[in-house]
Design a protein around this motif. Structure first.
Motif, short mmCIF file in Angstrom:
data_model
loop_
_atom_site.label_atom_id
_atom_site.label_comp_id
_atom_site.label_asym_id
_atom_site.label_seq_id
_atom_site.Cartn_x
_atom_site.Cartn_y
_atom_site.Cartn_z
N SER A 1 0.81 -1.22 0.00
CA SER A 1 0.00 0.00 0.00
C SER A 1 0.85 1.26 0.00
CB SER A 1 -0.93 0.00 1.22
OG SER A 1 -1.70 1.16 1.26
N ALA A 2 1.97 1.23 0.66
CA ALA A 2 2.83 2.42 0.76
C ALA A 2 3.27 2.92 -0.60
CB ALA A 2 4.05 2.11 1.63
N GLY A 3 3.37 2.03 -1.60
CA GLY A 3 3.80 2.45 -2.92
C GLY A 3 2.80 3.33 -3.63
N ASN A 4 1.54 3.31 -3.19
CA ASN A 4 0.54 4.19 -3.81
C ASN A 4 0.89 5.66 -3.61
OD1 ASN A 4 -1.42 2.34 -4.95
ND2 ASN A 4 -1.91 1.77 -2.84
N TYR B 1 0.20 1.21 -10.77
CA TYR B 1 0.52 0.65 -9.45
C TYR B 1 -0.72 0.61 -8.57
CZ TYR B 1 3.08 -0.38 -5.17
OH TYR B 1 3.53 -0.98 -4.03
N PHE B 2 -1.52 1.70 -8.57
CA PHE B 2 -2.74 1.75 -7.77
C PHE B 2 -3.73 0.67 -8.22
CE2 PHE B 2 -7.09 3.57 -7.24
CZ PHE B 2 -7.13 3.55 -5.85
N ASN B 3 -3.85 0.48 -9.51
CA ASN B 3 -4.76 -0.54 -10.02
C ASN B 3 -4.29 -1.95 -9.68
OD1 ASN B 3 -6.55 1.33 -11.09
ND2 ASN B 3 -5.48 1.45 -13.04
N PHE B 4 -2.97 -2.15 -9.70
CA PHE B 4 -2.41 -3.44 -9.30
C PHE B 4 -2.70 -3.72 -7.82
CE2 PHE B 4 1.21 -5.32 -6.99
CZ PHE B 4 1.14 -6.62 -7.46
#
Length: 390
Positions: free
Chosen positions: A41-44, A79-82
């Protein structure tokens, strides 16, 4: 119930047993959810800061100012969709992982639910009750069949499924008996109304009684009632309460219009009920609370925090459930202003309140281990409580 121990889910006579393979599958899902909620989640945030926000600013001449604008800016972000696809998949995997052992032993669970029926407490079902459309139109939070679907005679399947799944969903952070929301609400009531001693308590939308039973312990002399729309969860709730030695009067009713007499209760509570009802239903429920509440009584609804109290990006992330987790009323429920609803539904808005209360389970764990356990809201930090005193 000991809220200090949470190495595994608290056992009782109607909790589904698991084989080693079934348990491993559930533990995998729990670990996956934790990994997605922390590491992935942090990557969002990085995707938003590096790509989505600059692109929005270039296209619109200003940065996204609301959580809705942030959502639009992230719509095509890979990334968010993944992350979202993985999170949705983990939710579906969770339900499947608990359905398998329930299906395998459903006849035994039904038999056990009947055998645990002692003399304390009661169960009253209404086979003619109309299930509200906001529950029949979608499987809330992707739970197959929702709270209300009977798959067989005397069914308890979805009660058993829900009991096991909540422990996985919360990753154990609501305590061994999933009672943290009730425990936390009680802690707030006792801290802010120390002389309040309710004689009759109503839990609206009680499902399997996770929070309901906490009120039996907090005020052992009180009569405790729980209502829900779902027959299978209520059958399970009654058997579970019996197995755990608690006296609760369960009945199948819609919280918008119950058959209790005026002024029947000193304390009316709900625990994450609000985000699973429509805007109109929530106001009808509050009018019903007004009718049912005795003078000097207290209404307390426990939820996750309103968006206005969060940084805009955090509100955007919390709003993911509205469109992606079969929670169509999630977003609107997080826009609630307690005083406004109080005024609309016959209460004195000056007696409305909103408050945060630290999670009772997390606080107890931190005290026991001397290590801070949480940091987010709901099952790891604090719950948002709102309501009114009559």
């Amino acid at each position: 119930m000991d809220i200090l121990e949470a190495n595994s889910q608290g056992q009782h006579a109607v909790l589904p047993a698991t084989t080693s393979d079934e348990f491993s599958r559930q533990e995998f899902v729990k670990s996956l959810k934790l990994h997605l909620a922390t590491s992935v989640s942090a990557g969002n945030r990085n995707a938003f800061e590096v790509r989505a926000r600059p692109a929005w600013q270039k296209a619109h001449g200003s940065e996204p100012a609301t959580y809705a604008e942030i959502r639009k800016s992230m719509t095509d972000e890979p990334y968010f969709n993944f992350w979202g696809a993985m999170l949705r998949n983990s939710q579906e995997m969770m339900w499947k992982s608990v359905q398998i052992p329930v299906q395998r032993q459903l006849p035994e669970l039904i038999k056990a639910s009947k055998e645990t029926n002692g003399t304390n407490g009661s169960l009253r079902l209404n086979p003619d009750m109309e299930i509200p459309r906001y529950h029949t139109m979608v499987d809330i939070h992707c739970m197959p069949g929702g709270y209300h679907t009977d798959f067989t005679e005397d069914d308890v399947a979805n009660g058993a499924v829900y009991d096991s799944a909540v422990y996985i969903y919360a990753m154990g952070r609501m305590g061994p008996y999933n009672s943290d929301i009730g425990d936390t609400t009680i802690a707030w009531i006792k801290a802010n109304h120390p002389d309040f001693k309710p004689k009759r308590i109503l839990d609206m939308g009680c499902t399997v009684g996770h929070s309901t039973l906490a009120y039996c312990e907090a005020w052992p002399e009180a009569e405790v009632y729980g209502i829900d729309i779902g027959a299978p969860v209520l059958r399970y709730a009654h058997a579970r309460a019996q197995a755990l030695g608690k006296t609760v009067h369960f009945s199948q009713q819609n919280a918008e219009a119950t058959d209790f007499e005026d002024g029947s209760f000193d304390l009316i509570v709900s625990h994450i009920l609000v985000h699973e009802t429509s805007n109109g239903a929530m106001r009808r429920i509050m009018r019903e609370c007004n009718r049912l509440l005795a003078d000097g009584g207290l209404v307390v609804h426990a939820e996750t925090p309103p968006y206005r109290d969060l940084p805009t990006y955090d509100a955007f992330m919390l709003d993911w459930d509205t469109r992606n987790n079969n929670e169509p009323y999630w977003g609107a429920s997080h826009e609630i202003v307690a005083a406004d609803i109080a005024a609309e539904t016959g209460f004195d808005p000056a007696k409305a309140f909103e408050a945060y209360q630290p999670s009772a389970f997390e606080a107890a764990q931190a005290k026991r281990t001397n290590v801070f356990q949480g940091g987010d809201f709901g099952g790891g930090g604090a719950w948002w409580l709102w309501g009114v005193r009559k």
